[in-house]
Design an enzyme around this catalytic site. Sequence first.
Site, short mmCIF file in Angstrom:
data_model
loop_
_atom_site.label_atom_id
_atom_site.label_comp_id
_atom_site.label_asym_id
_atom_site.label_seq_id
_atom_site.Cartn_x
_atom_site.Cartn_y
_atom_site.Cartn_z
N ARG A 17 0.82 -1.21 0.00
CA ARG A 17 0.00 0.00 0.00
C ARG A 17 0.86 1.27 0.00
NH1 ARG A 17 -5.20 -1.95 3.67
NH2 ARG A 17 -6.38 -2.57 1.83
N LYS A 41 -21.07 -17.40 0.32
CA LYS A 41 -22.52 -17.23 0.55
C LYS A 41 -23.22 -16.30 -0.44
CE LYS A 41 -22.65 -18.24 5.44
NZ LYS A 41 -22.88 -17.68 6.77
N GLY A 83 -11.00 -9.76 -1.27
CA GLY A 83 -9.91 -10.23 -0.40
C GLY A 83 -9.45 -11.64 -0.71
N GLY A 141 -13.83 -3.86 0.38
CA GLY A 141 -15.20 -3.37 0.49
C GLY A 141 -15.59 -2.38 -0.60
P1 ADP Z 1 -13.89 -12.52 -1.65
O1 ADP Z 1 -13.18 -12.26 -0.35
O2 ADP Z 1 -12.93 -12.62 -2.79
O3 ADP Z 1 -15.00 -11.52 -1.91
P2 ADP Z 1 -15.60 -14.51 -0.44
O4 ADP Z 1 -15.19 -14.00 0.90
O5 ADP Z 1 -16.98 -14.25 -0.86
O6 ADP Z 1 -14.57 -13.96 -1.57
O7 ADP Z 1 -15.44 -16.08 -0.52
C1 ADP Z 1 -14.26 -16.75 -0.23
C2 ADP Z 1 -14.51 -18.00 0.55
O8 ADP Z 1 -15.43 -18.86 -0.08
C3 ADP Z 1 -13.24 -18.79 0.71
O9 ADP Z 1 -12.85 -18.78 2.06
C4 ADP Z 1 -13.61 -20.19 0.24
O10 ADP Z 1 -13.08 -21.22 1.05
C5 ADP Z 1 -15.12 -20.17 0.32
N1 ADP Z 1 -15.72 -21.20 -0.55
C6 ADP Z 1 -15.58 -21.33 -1.87
N2 ADP Z 1 -16.23 -22.43 -2.31
C7 ADP Z 1 -16.81 -22.99 -1.23
C8 ADP Z 1 -17.60 -24.17 -1.03
N3 ADP Z 1 -17.94 -24.96 -2.04
N4 ADP Z 1 -18.00 -24.44 0.23
C9 ADP Z 1 -17.65 -23.65 1.25
N5 ADP Z 1 -16.92 -22.52 1.13
C10 ADP Z 1 -16.48 -22.21 -0.10
MG MG Z 2 -13.74 -12.73 1.68
#
Ligand code: ADP
Ligand code: MG
Length: 403
Positions: A41, A202, A360, A383
Amino acid sequence: MTFRTLDDAAKANGGLAGKTALVRVDFNVPMEGGKVTDDTRLRVALPTIQRLRDAGARVALLAHFDRPKGKVVPAMSLQPVVDDLERLLGAPVRFASDCVGEEAKAMIADLDIGGVVLLENVRFHAGEEANAPDFAAQLAELGDLYVNDAFSAAHRAHASTEGLARLLPAYAGESMRRELDALDAALGNPQKPVLGIVGGSKVSSKLDLLQNLVGKLDRLAIGGGMANTFLHAQGVDVGGSLCEKDLADTARAILAEAEAKGCEILLPIDVVIATDVKPGAETRTVLAREPIGDDEKILDAGPLTVEKLIKAMALSRTLIWNGPLGVFEVPPFDAATVKAARAAAQLAKAGALVAVAGGGDTVAALHHAGVADDMTFVSTAGGAFLEWMEGKPLPGVEALRRA
Ligand code: ADP
Ligand code: MG
């Protein structure tokens, strides 16, 4: 460019020479025992600082660190970044123990042309997060112009990200401009067809994002844990997988909306399942429609799904990606994410695809795949990136918009 940039600042009355620029940066760096453990950063802020110095301006840096919640918390001082910043900049950086008031004023007045001062954590003042007009006015007294180079803080309407931009001539810094250009190329004014990949855990955390994207994309691949909710909504038995069953109606509504808007949805056609989420776990690969045991969990997309996704990439000119396709932290459930990431990076390097990614865990997954540097642009803004993908106006960016 729909935003005011340093090109405009250089042309504005009198240019930059001799002016004092208040520059909002993101110095919320990882630190351990008073030492910066990752200086990314700090490096991101260098082009703006250097350009201003070269133009003969004085630079006063504004930043937050951690969450002191409006109180002076000595452990959350920005002082420890000074040494690293001096080393990276190759020039002295002074430090003011308060971001407003007489000491800061005197230090700025005392700077040589091209001099740099870092002001203490803006969040030591309650007025920062409250976007209090009197605090913003105190900040404004310190400079002639305002430069925002912290896209990652632009989703917050705080005094140093929004209020101040209303009080001084305000411009996007070089890093902010790069981010806005990339985001515009990915979703604002993209070359079509545009493919989206949304994964992660989710649906509930990405509802607004999905709703915004189906109105804008030609194709949307849904992967990760959230795909389970969509499969369940279509009557597929997802066994012991992560699944938000109460969102089945919502998932069906998103699919209907996509259909109405002409956005083709790609759901997993095959999946990798296991009973345990542990490194090297025994796995089975099955078609997504096959019933699985109550103790079995879908943890990654299967090879047929990845192949279809890579074909969709090849048909597209633009890719916007947020969220891993599987539990990439635990091999072998990283396979689909890694394979898809490498394909996207290869197309991007060949100039066939504008590939923009952020989030992230997504950034971590791209590093894990070894391709973060080969994508067209990778946003580390967290975010702010997600809110932008949700189609929400970001107050810190709106304040830089041309009249
Ligand atoms: P980002 O931080 O890039 O926005 P998210 O926080 O939404 O992404 O999602 C990342 C998480 O989703 C990871 O920790 C990963 O382990 C989880 N994940 C991906 N596929 C699955 C799955 N099939 N079941 C449970 N968790 C999952
Ligand atoms: Mg995340």
